[in-house]
Every structure is written in C-alpha cells, then in structure tokens.
Design an enzyme around this catalytic site. Sequence first.
Site, PDB file in Angstrom:
ATOM      1  N   ARG A   1      33.125  17.465 -13.763  1.00 51.17           N
ATOM      2  CA  ARG A   1      33.353  15.949 -13.250  1.00 51.17           C
ATOM      3  C   ARG A   1      32.337  15.038 -14.267  1.00 51.17           C
ATOM      4  NH1 ARG A   1      33.338  18.579  -7.350  1.00 51.17           N
ATOM      5  NH2 ARG A   1      35.697  19.064  -7.275  1.00 51.17           N
TER       6      ARG A   1
ATOM      7  N   GLU B   1      31.350  20.571 -10.654  1.00 53.12           N
ATOM      8  CA  GLU B   1      30.489  19.454 -10.951  1.00 53.12           C
ATOM      9  C   GLU B   1      30.280  19.146 -12.279  1.00 53.12           C
ATOM     10  OE1 GLU B   1      30.612  17.285  -8.649  1.00 53.12           O
ATOM     11  OE2 GLU B   1      30.298  18.063  -6.646  1.00 53.12           O
TER      12      GLU B   1
ATOM     13  N   TYR C   1      38.238  21.904  -7.094  1.00 50.89           N
ATOM     14  CA  TYR C   1      37.805  22.632  -6.025  1.00 50.89           C
ATOM     15  C   TYR C   1      37.895  24.186  -6.096  1.00 50.89           C
ATOM     16  CZ  TYR C   1      37.630  18.529  -2.854  1.00 50.89           C
ATOM     17  OH  TYR C   1      37.792  17.025  -2.362  1.00 50.89           O
TER      18      TYR C   1
ATOM     19  N   TYR D   1      30.302  20.780   1.053  1.00 50.26           N
ATOM     20  CA  TYR D   1      29.027  20.960   1.084  1.00 50.26           C
ATOM     21  C   TYR D   1      28.290  21.036   2.257  1.00 50.26           C
ATOM     22  CZ  TYR D   1      28.813  20.009  -4.281  1.00 50.26           C
ATOM     23  OH  TYR D   1      29.084  20.428  -5.419  1.00 50.26           O
TER      24      TYR D   1
END
EC number: 3.2.2.22
Length: 286
Positions: free
Chosen positions: A184, A181, A93, A132
């Site tokens: 990931r 992201e 994060y 988000y």
Amino acid sequence: MVKCLLLSFLIIAIFIGVPTAKGDVNFDLSTATAKTYTKFIEDFRATLPFSHKVYDIPLLYSTISDSRRFILLNLTSYAYETISVAIDVTNVYVVAYRTRDVSYFFKESPPEAYNILFKGTRKITLPYTGNYENLQTAAHKIRENIDLGLPALSSAITTLFYYNAQSAPSALLVLIQTTAEAARFKYIERHVAKYVATNFKPNLAIISLENQWSALSKQIFLAQNQGGKFRNPVDLIKPTGERFQVTNVDSDVVKGNIKLLLNSRASTADENFITTMTLLGESVVN
C-alpha cells in the site's frame, strides 16, 4: 472465416477489462536482498486487479467474482519453511494462510474464502480477527513494540509454519505489515527494504499511515471533484512524533507514496461518494 473472426473478436471483447488475479507471488528469504524484496512487493502490487487510476494510483475493485477474489503469496523462511498466504484483492487484507496440510483463517474471513481457498486441508479458524486492535490484544503487544524487517519476517514465517498459538498474533502483525502494508505504501516498503540483516521497530509515521489508509483513499478519490483538495483533512504523524494534516493530492504523503487505493463504495455512508463512483462507471464484476 468471417464467422471465426467475428467469434474471436466477440471473445476478446468479453474478456477485455475483466479484472483477473495474475497468479501466485513468491518470495524466498533465504536468498533475499533489498532488491529482491522490492521486486516481490512490486510483483505483489501488479497481481491486484483495479478499476482505474485516480491521480495515477490504482483504485481497487470494491466487488469481484469469487474465482478472482484471492491471490497467494508463497513465503519461504531462512530455514526453507514455506507458507502460502491468501490475500483478498479488494482490500489487500490477509484472510488465511496454509502450512502443509493445515490452513488457518481469521475469524472474520469471508465465506468465499473458506469455500475457495486451500481445498483438501484441515481448516482451522483463529480465535481473533485480522484487524490491528484484535491482533495487538491477542499478542499482548502494540505494533510499536514488535520488530519488523526481513529477519523478523523469516521468524514470523517459522512461527506460523509450526503454529505456535502464543506467538502467532505477533507473527501475523509482522506478516501483514511487511507484505500488505508495504504494498500500500512505498514509505513502508522502503523502510523494510533497508533492514535485510537486522530488525527495527516501526515509527509513528508507519503506524499512522497504516491506520489512515482508508481515510486517505477516500479523500484522494473525492479530490477529483474538488481540484485536488481533500474534502476533510487526514491526520498523520511524522517520524518525530509531530502531528500534521494532509489536505490535498500534491502532498508528499500522496505523491509517489500511496500505491493502492481502497475502494470504499461498499462501506461508505457518503452518498455523494457512491454516486460519483457510479457516474464514473466503476461496476460490480461478476
């Protein structure tokens, strides 16, 4: 001599297996290419300590010592403006960023972040969290309507460097998706890498992967005791908008695409999941 050797072996034994963040990762958009962006994301992944691999995917630590909890991404825009972005290595994060002598923290950033990060700066807490839903509300836009790509990332860096309060939430959405992201998911990394000179709107496949990383991570872990099958299917969306389910680790969604697994031991209510983690020896790192 023997005592010295024994002491050396003892020191090595103590430190073997202790996860460490390997240092800052730099990315300069003024000279960026698809290749350098891909290398940046690969280097980013490589800095993240992990417990072990599950189906050849690194499983992040659920807990780690404060001194090793954060890494920095130093990002430079086309106009040579640089921000330092702090990443929590336990969940990838974004928790805060720094520009010159000011740093900005998401509202839900852990206390450790305030104590450890960006010492000597004036610390400001943003009026929203980093999830988000909160960011989209603050931006008055959903992710599907916000451009991604390297030009968009450069613009986001500029916005955050000078901190435009109105534009900052959208800029943070761009930042998170093109860094965390992409780390990931290989699919997201490759998509961004295609857009070195132009931007694109994220498709529904990207959005659904982002939304389901936690669920996918949990089911991949649990599949170890179920012959590779998911205990519960995970719903995703194709680029065309067609919905489908991922039910096992042999899916193309899993193989070669998911590059990091969230360790949900600390937050899951599934006692079997917690027990399995303990039996495998995933320990709290102090």
